[in-house]
Design a protein around this motif. Sequence first.
Motif, short mmCIF file in Angstrom:
data_model
loop_
_atom_site.label_atom_id
_atom_site.label_comp_id
_atom_site.label_asym_id
_atom_site.label_seq_id
_atom_site.Cartn_x
_atom_site.Cartn_y
_atom_site.Cartn_z
N LEU A 149 1.70 5.79 8.23
CA LEU A 149 1.41 7.16 7.80
C LEU A 149 1.85 8.18 8.85
CD1 LEU A 149 -2.09 6.61 6.17
CD2 LEU A 149 0.00 7.31 4.98
N THR A 167 -2.07 3.14 9.80
CA THR A 167 -2.02 4.31 10.67
C THR A 167 -0.60 4.58 11.15
OG1 THR A 167 -4.30 3.98 11.42
CG2 THR A 167 -2.85 5.26 12.86
N MET A 210 1.18 4.40 -2.68
CA MET A 210 1.06 5.82 -2.33
C MET A 210 2.27 6.63 -2.78
SD MET A 210 -0.19 5.51 1.64
CE MET A 210 -1.30 4.20 2.17
N ALA A 220 -9.28 4.26 2.66
CA ALA A 220 -9.18 3.99 1.22
C ALA A 220 -8.27 2.81 0.93
CB ALA A 220 -8.70 5.23 0.49
N TYR A 221 -7.18 2.69 1.69
CA TYR A 221 -6.20 1.65 1.39
C TYR A 221 -6.41 0.36 2.17
CZ TYR A 221 -3.30 4.34 -1.77
OH TYR A 221 -2.83 5.02 -2.87
N CYS A 243 0.82 -1.21 0.00
CA CYS A 243 0.00 0.00 0.00
C CYS A 243 0.86 1.26 0.00
CB CYS A 243 -0.92 0.01 1.21
SG CYS A 243 -2.17 -1.30 1.20
N TYR A 292 -0.43 11.18 8.23
CA TYR A 292 -1.63 10.45 8.64
C TYR A 292 -2.90 11.17 8.23
CZ TYR A 292 -5.41 8.54 11.39
OH TYR A 292 -6.61 7.99 11.77
N ASP A 293 -3.82 10.39 7.69
CA ASP A 293 -5.13 10.89 7.32
C ASP A 293 -6.09 9.71 7.37
OD1 ASP A 293 -6.92 13.03 5.94
OD2 ASP A 293 -7.08 11.25 4.68
N GLU A 294 -7.18 9.85 8.11
CA GLU A 294 -8.11 8.73 8.28
C GLU A 294 -8.71 8.29 6.95
OE1 GLU A 294 -12.06 7.50 10.92
OE2 GLU A 294 -11.18 9.51 11.11
N GLU A 295 -8.97 9.22 6.06
CA GLU A 295 -9.53 8.86 4.76
C GLU A 295 -8.56 7.99 3.97
OE1 GLU A 295 -10.93 12.15 2.52
OE2 GLU A 295 -12.44 12.75 4.02
N THR A 296 -7.26 8.24 4.10
CA THR A 296 -6.26 7.42 3.41
C THR A 296 -6.26 6.01 3.97
OG1 THR A 296 -4.90 9.37 3.01
CG2 THR A 296 -3.82 7.23 2.78
N HIS A 323 5.47 6.06 -1.43
CA HIS A 323 6.40 6.24 -0.31
C HIS A 323 7.48 5.15 -0.24
CE1 HIS A 323 3.86 9.38 1.21
NE2 HIS A 323 2.83 8.58 1.38
#
Length: 223
Positions: free
Chosen positions: A57, A54, A30, A70-71, A26, A63-67, A32
């Motif tokens: 990120l 979590t 992204m 999504a993943y 993942c 860190y972003d909860e939506e990411t 990274h």
Amino acid sequence: MRTVIFDLDGTLADTSGDLLVAANHCFRQMGHGDVLVHGQDAAVALRGGRMMLTHGLKRLGAYDEETVNAYYPVLLDAYAQAIDTHTTFYPGALQAVEALKAAGYGVGICTNKPEALAELLMTRLGARALFGSLVGADTLPVRKPDPAPLREAARRAGGHPDHCILVGDSDTDRNTARAAGVPSILVTFGPSGDDMAALQPEALLHHFDDLPAIVAELVSAAV
């Protein structure tokens, strides 16, 4: 029948290697590269897919909860494609299960891994038939530390939910057993093993060779 119910990840088997590979898949998507490190991040891996995303990120400062949301399905799909490449049972685990069955106990699994993935892993490892039940994170509307999945695993394994023992490796397992009003045995050979004594379980397990005797002692104490 009395039952002994096992957590899966970090208790019966070291699944961290395959979980970390899926998480890094993942992170590469992204842009990274590999973020989590084998060995170093094993304890994070054994807390599940969302925790790995979590943690990674946050390490990146991104860190972003939506990411994470999504993943998470991407991680699960990657994990399913290579679920048993690095995973191995801890020494003596299956022999201990066999010994408990020979002694008249029912045995089952209660895990916060999605049920389909847990079924797939245990089948791929050739050990699913040893267990009378397998309750996953999505088998019921609730998951550990709610006691309902543990109690259901005991019932499906042929036992009474008030007469089971949970073998696990985390505060989640300790809290699940406490909520169900039954004993817990926490393993010390996982990546968080040094922290298990502080959780004050009814017993600590340093090697699976000792499990049948520990179970017998706990059962005798409860009579």
